[in-house]
Write a protein that holds these residues in place. Structure first.
Motif, PDB file in Angstrom:
ATOM      1  N   UNK A  24       0.826  -1.208   0.000  1.00  0.00           N
ATOM      2  CA  UNK A  24       0.000   0.000   0.000  1.00  0.00           C
ATOM      3  C   UNK A  24       0.862   1.260   0.000  1.00  0.00           C
ATOM      4  N   UNK A  25       1.933   1.252   0.783  1.00  0.00           N
ATOM      5  CA  UNK A  25       2.834   2.414   0.815  1.00  0.00           C
ATOM      6  C   UNK A  25       3.426   2.652  -0.574  1.00  0.00           C
ATOM      7  N   UNK A  26       3.853   1.593  -1.234  1.00  0.00           N
ATOM      8  CA  UNK A  26       4.414   1.730  -2.578  1.00  0.00           C
ATOM      9  C   UNK A  26       3.359   2.218  -3.567  1.00  0.00           C
ATOM     10  N   UNK A  27       2.173   1.644  -3.480  1.00  0.00           N
ATOM     11  CA  UNK A  27       1.079   2.036  -4.363  1.00  0.00           C
ATOM     12  C   UNK A  27       0.731   3.507  -4.173  1.00  0.00           C
ATOM     13  N   UNK A  28       0.715   3.963  -2.921  1.00  0.00           N
ATOM     14  CA  UNK A  28       0.382   5.362  -2.629  1.00  0.00           C
ATOM     15  C   UNK A  28       1.335   6.331  -3.311  1.00  0.00           C
ATOM     16  N   UNK A  29       2.567   5.898  -3.537  1.00  0.00           N
ATOM     17  CA  UNK A  29       3.561   6.747  -4.194  1.00  0.00           C
ATOM     18  C   UNK A  29       3.717   6.424  -5.681  1.00  0.00           C
ATOM     19  N   UNK A  30       2.901   5.504  -6.177  1.00  0.00           N
ATOM     20  CA  UNK A  30       2.975   5.144  -7.588  1.00  0.00           C
ATOM     21  C   UNK A  30       4.190   4.321  -7.955  1.00  0.00           C
ATOM     22  N   UNK A  31       4.757   3.651  -6.969  1.00  0.00           N
ATOM     23  CA  UNK A  31       5.938   2.817  -7.203  1.00  0.00           C
ATOM     24  C   UNK A  31       5.482   1.408  -7.561  1.00  0.00           C
ATOM     25  N   UNK A  32       5.920   0.934  -8.694  1.00  0.00           N
ATOM     26  CA  UNK A  32       5.569  -0.405  -9.120  1.00  0.00           C
ATOM     27  C   UNK A  32       6.235  -1.464  -8.258  1.00  0.00           C
ATOM     28  N   UNK A  33       5.491  -2.528  -7.971  1.00  0.00           N
ATOM     29  CA  UNK A  33       6.026  -3.616  -7.157  1.00  0.00           C
ATOM     30  C   UNK A  33       5.489  -4.947  -7.665  1.00  0.00           C
ATOM     31  N   UNK A 137      15.240  10.116  -8.034  1.00  0.00           N
ATOM     32  CA  UNK A 137      13.984  10.473  -8.702  1.00  0.00           C
ATOM     33  C   UNK A 137      13.432  11.725  -8.018  1.00  0.00           C
ATOM     34  N   UNK A 138      13.649  12.875  -8.631  1.00  0.00           N
ATOM     35  CA  UNK A 138      13.261  14.154  -8.021  1.00  0.00           C
ATOM     36  C   UNK A 138      11.754  14.247  -7.788  1.00  0.00           C
ATOM     37  N   UNK A 139      10.962  13.730  -8.712  1.00  0.00           N
ATOM     38  CA  UNK A 139       9.507  13.787  -8.546  1.00  0.00           C
ATOM     39  C   UNK A 139       9.067  12.950  -7.346  1.00  0.00           C
ATOM     40  N   UNK A 140       9.663  11.780  -7.200  1.00  0.00           N
ATOM     41  CA  UNK A 140       9.344  10.930  -6.056  1.00  0.00           C
ATOM     42  C   UNK A 140       9.814  11.591  -4.757  1.00  0.00           C
ATOM     43  N   UNK A 144       7.523  12.521  -1.516  1.00  0.00           N
ATOM     44  CA  UNK A 144       7.871  12.091  -0.164  1.00  0.00           C
ATOM     45  C   UNK A 144       7.916  13.287   0.786  1.00  0.00           C
ATOM     46  N   UNK A 145       8.469  14.411   0.328  1.00  0.00           N
ATOM     47  CA  UNK A 145       8.491  15.627   1.149  1.00  0.00           C
ATOM     48  C   UNK A 145       7.072  16.090   1.460  1.00  0.00           C
ATOM     49  N   UNK A 146       6.194  16.053   0.460  1.00  0.00           N
ATOM     50  CA  UNK A 146       4.802  16.459   0.658  1.00  0.00           C
ATOM     51  C   UNK A 146       4.098  15.527   1.649  1.00  0.00           C
ATOM     52  N   UNK A 147       4.365  14.239   1.549  1.00  0.00           N
ATOM     53  CA  UNK A 147       3.791  13.258   2.476  1.00  0.00           C
ATOM     54  C   UNK A 147       4.223  13.557   3.910  1.00  0.00           C
ATOM     55  N   UNK A 148       5.508  13.822   4.090  1.00  0.00           N
ATOM     56  CA  UNK A 148       6.031  14.131   5.422  1.00  0.00           C
ATOM     57  C   UNK A 148       5.439  15.435   5.962  1.00  0.00           C
ATOM     58  N   UNK A 149       5.304  16.425   5.081  1.00  0.00           N
ATOM     59  CA  UNK A 149       4.730  17.704   5.499  1.00  0.00           C
ATOM     60  C   UNK A 149       3.273  17.535   5.918  1.00  0.00           C
ATOM     61  N   UNK A 150       2.544  16.701   5.168  1.00  0.00           N
ATOM     62  CA  UNK A 150       1.141  16.424   5.515  1.00  0.00           C
ATOM     63  C   UNK A 150       1.054  15.801   6.906  1.00  0.00           C
ATOM     64  N   UNK A 151       1.966  14.887   7.216  1.00  0.00           N
ATOM     65  CA  UNK A 151       1.979  14.286   8.552  1.00  0.00           C
ATOM     66  C   UNK A 151       2.233  15.350   9.614  1.00  0.00           C
ATOM     67  N   UNK A 152       3.193  16.221   9.369  1.00  0.00           N
ATOM     68  CA  UNK A 152       3.525  17.280  10.324  1.00  0.00           C
ATOM     69  C   UNK A 152       2.342  18.232  10.499  1.00  0.00           C
ATOM     70  N   UNK A 153       1.681  18.568   9.392  1.00  0.00           N
ATOM     71  CA  UNK A 153       0.529  19.474   9.457  1.00  0.00           C
ATOM     72  C   UNK A 153      -0.614  18.850  10.250  1.00  0.00           C
ATOM     73  N   UNK A 154      -0.826  17.548  10.085  1.00  0.00           N
ATOM     74  CA  UNK A 154      -1.889  16.869  10.833  1.00  0.00           C
ATOM     75  C   UNK A 154      -1.607  16.895  12.326  1.00  0.00           C
ATOM     76  N   UNK A 155      -0.367  16.686  12.695  1.00  0.00           N
ATOM     77  CA  UNK A 155      -0.015  16.742  14.121  1.00  0.00           C
ATOM     78  C   UNK A 155      -0.174  18.159  14.652  1.00  0.00           C
TER      79      UNK A 155
END
Length: 163
Positions: A24-33, A137-140, A144-155
Motif C-alpha cells: 500500500x505504501x508503494x502504491x500510494x507513491x505510484x511505485x511499481x512492485x 527520482x526528483x519527482x518521487x 515524499x516531502x509532501x507526504x512528510x509535510x502532511x503528517x507534520x501538518x496533521x499533528x
C-alpha cells in the motif's frame, strides 16, 4: 502501475495481512512492485530464480516478510547485492520476537535492514524503499516531502478535547 522497482516476498500467504502494508505504501507513491509468496525452506530453487529474474528486470530492492525462523530475508540477501528490507511477521507463540531476532542478527558481511514487527514494520519498509528510490527520482522525492509535510501538518492541527 509502472514497472516493478520493488519486490515484496513473503514465506506464506498468511503473511499478506501484514505485508500488504508495504504494498500500500508503494502504491500510494505510484511505485511499481511485484508481490509473491515463495518459501526459502520449501521452494529454494524457485526463490533463487525469482531473485535473478527480478534483479535482471530492474528491481531496486527486496522487501522480505517472514515469521518464525525468518530466513527469507537472509537467503535473499545472500543471492543479491541489492538492498533487502526485512519485516518480522508476528508468530503464534513468540509474537514475532523470534522473527525479529532471526532477521536482525544477520552475520557480518550480508546485511539486511530490519524493521518493526508487523504492520508498522511493513509500512515503514515500503516507505524506506520509497526513500531509497527518491535518491535518484526528483519527482518521487517531492512526493515524499509532501507526504512528510502532511503528517507534520496533521499533528500541528491536532487539538485535544477540553475537560
Amino acid at each position: 502501475m509502472s514497472k516493478p522497482l520493488v519486490s515484496i516476498v513473503m514465506g506464506s500467504a498468511n503473511d499478506w495481512d501484514v505485508m500488504q502494508q508495504a504494498a500500500q505504501a508503494l502504491k500510494d507513491f505510484g511505485v511499481g512492485y511485484d508481490a509473491r509468496v515463495i518459501s526459502a525452506h520449501r521452494a529454494p530453487d524457485l526463490l533463487f530464480s525469482y531473485i535473478k529474474e527480478m534483479s535482471d528486470n530492474g528491481v531496486q530492492c527486496f522487501i522480505a516478510g517472514a515469521g518464525a525462523a525468518a530466513h527469507l530475508a537472509g537467503v535473499i540477501a545472500s543471492k543479491t547485492t541489492l538492498p533487502v528490507l526485512g519485516v518480522p511477521i508476528p508468530s503464534k507463540y513468540l509474537k514475532g520476537m523470534d522473527s525479529l531476532l532471526s532477521i536482525v542478527q544477520m552475520p557480518k558481511g550480508i546485511p539486511v535492514a530490519t524493521f518493526a514487527i508487523g504492520e508498522a514494520g511493513a509500512a515503514n519498509a515500503g516507505l524506506f524503499a520509497v526513500s531509497m528510490l527518491a535518491l535518484n527520482d526528483a519527482a518521487l522525492a517531492d512526493q515524499l516531502k509532501a507526504y512528510r509535510q502532511k503528517q507534520a501538518d496533521q499533528i500541528a492541527a491536532t487539538t485535544l478535547p477540553t475537560l
